[in-house]
Design a protein around this motif. Structure first.
Motif, PDB file in Angstrom:
ATOM      1  N   GLY A 148      -6.330  -0.249  -6.655  1.00 41.75           N
ATOM      2  CA  GLY A 148      -6.308  -1.606  -6.086  1.00 41.75           C
ATOM      3  C   GLY A 148      -7.443  -1.961  -5.135  1.00 41.75           C
ATOM      4  N   LEU A 149      -8.248  -0.963  -4.736  1.00 40.96           N
ATOM      5  CA  LEU A 149      -9.265  -1.272  -3.710  1.00 40.96           C
ATOM      6  C   LEU A 149     -10.351  -2.227  -4.223  1.00 40.96           C
ATOM      7  CD1 LEU A 149      -9.730   2.025  -1.652  1.00 40.96           C
ATOM      8  CD2 LEU A 149      -7.895   0.350  -1.634  1.00 40.96           C
ATOM      9  N   THR A 178       0.802  -1.221   0.000  1.00 42.23           N
ATOM     10  CA  THR A 178       0.000   0.000   0.000  1.00 42.23           C
ATOM     11  C   THR A 178       0.842   1.282   0.000  1.00 42.23           C
ATOM     12  OG1 THR A 178      -2.001   0.975   0.885  1.00 42.23           O
ATOM     13  CG2 THR A 178      -0.396   0.228   2.490  1.00 42.23           C
ATOM     14  N   SER A 197      -1.788  -1.040  -3.832  1.00 41.66           N
ATOM     15  CA  SER A 197      -2.950  -0.202  -3.537  1.00 41.66           C
ATOM     16  C   SER A 197      -2.575   1.163  -2.961  1.00 41.66           C
ATOM     17  CB  SER A 197      -3.844  -0.915  -2.523  1.00 41.66           C
ATOM     18  OG  SER A 197      -3.260  -0.805  -1.247  1.00 41.66           O
TER      19      SER A 197
END
Ligand SMILES: Nc1nc2c(ncn2[C@@H]2O[C@H](COP(=O)(O)OP(=O)(O)OP(=O)(O)O)[C@@H](O)[C@H]2O)c(=O)[nH]1
Ligand SMILES: [Mg+2]
Length: 172
Positions: free
Chosen positions: A162-163, A120, A155
């Motif tokens: 990416g969520l 992330t 993400s």
């Protein structure tokens, strides 16, 4: 069946799950406080129309990085999926994240769990690139040695990259 979200302190679990649960609630000015204990988030299925037999929503429990020594309390054979969140902008934390990831993969009660490695904070210009981060986590070596299926998703809680993929992975 239960779903867990784990990862080191400040890796971005709360922001990620908030951004999924409440789209539009997270931006560059958002800050979150460290999770002391656990948080429960409700994730809605994005499939429209909903396929027969699909769940409408699931509950996922974030385990705060602060209480990593107590994560074990939440491990059981009924854990179906685990989001393991790694902050790609924190060079020092990546290798320590690898040690935590290994402790999960080696846990006898989690041998059947599916793992999603979430790289992330990909919105940061000074992040580690995917391949470098994966190399630091020694992911290829880990994959060769463990029984769990590992999916990797990049993400950002802010750009929402990416969520949708994470939500899809949770429901499929
Ligand atoms: N730029 C950027 N910053 C992020 C992102 N996600 C989280 N952050 C920042 O990282 C900080 C920590 O994020 P949290 O979501 O609270 O981290 P956590 O993994 O829940 O931490 P613990 O609850 O302590 O385990 C936040 O205050 C944000 O400033 C992201 O996708 N992009
Ligand atoms: Mg948190």
């Amino acid at each position: 069946m239960s779903f867990l979200c784990v990862g080191p302190r400040n890796s971005g679990k709360t922001m990620l799950l908030n951004s999924i649960q409440y789209p539009g609630s997270v931006n560059f000015t958002t800050h979150s406080v460290n999770t002391v204990g656990t948080n429960i988030f409700t994730i809605h299925n994005l499939e429209k129309p909903l396929k027969k037999g699909s769940k409408k929503n699931i509950a996922i429990r974030e385990l705060g990085g602060e209480m990593a020594v107590m994560w074990k309390k939440y491990y059981s054979e009924s854990v179906e999926k685990i989001l393991f969140v790694v902050d790609t902008s924190n060079l020092c934390q990546i290798s320590c994240a690898g040690v935590l990831l290994y402790s999960i993969l080696a846990e006898p009660k989690l041998q059947k769990a599916k793992i999603c490695l979430v790289l992330t904070k990909m919105d940061y210009a000074y992040r580690q690139m995917r391949n470098e981060a994966l190399l630091m986590l020694q992911i290829e070596r880990l994959k060769a040695q463990v029984s769990q299926e590992i999916t990797i998703i990049e993400s950002s809680a802010i750009t929402r990259e990416g969520l949708d993929q994470i939500v899809e992975w949770l429901f499929n």
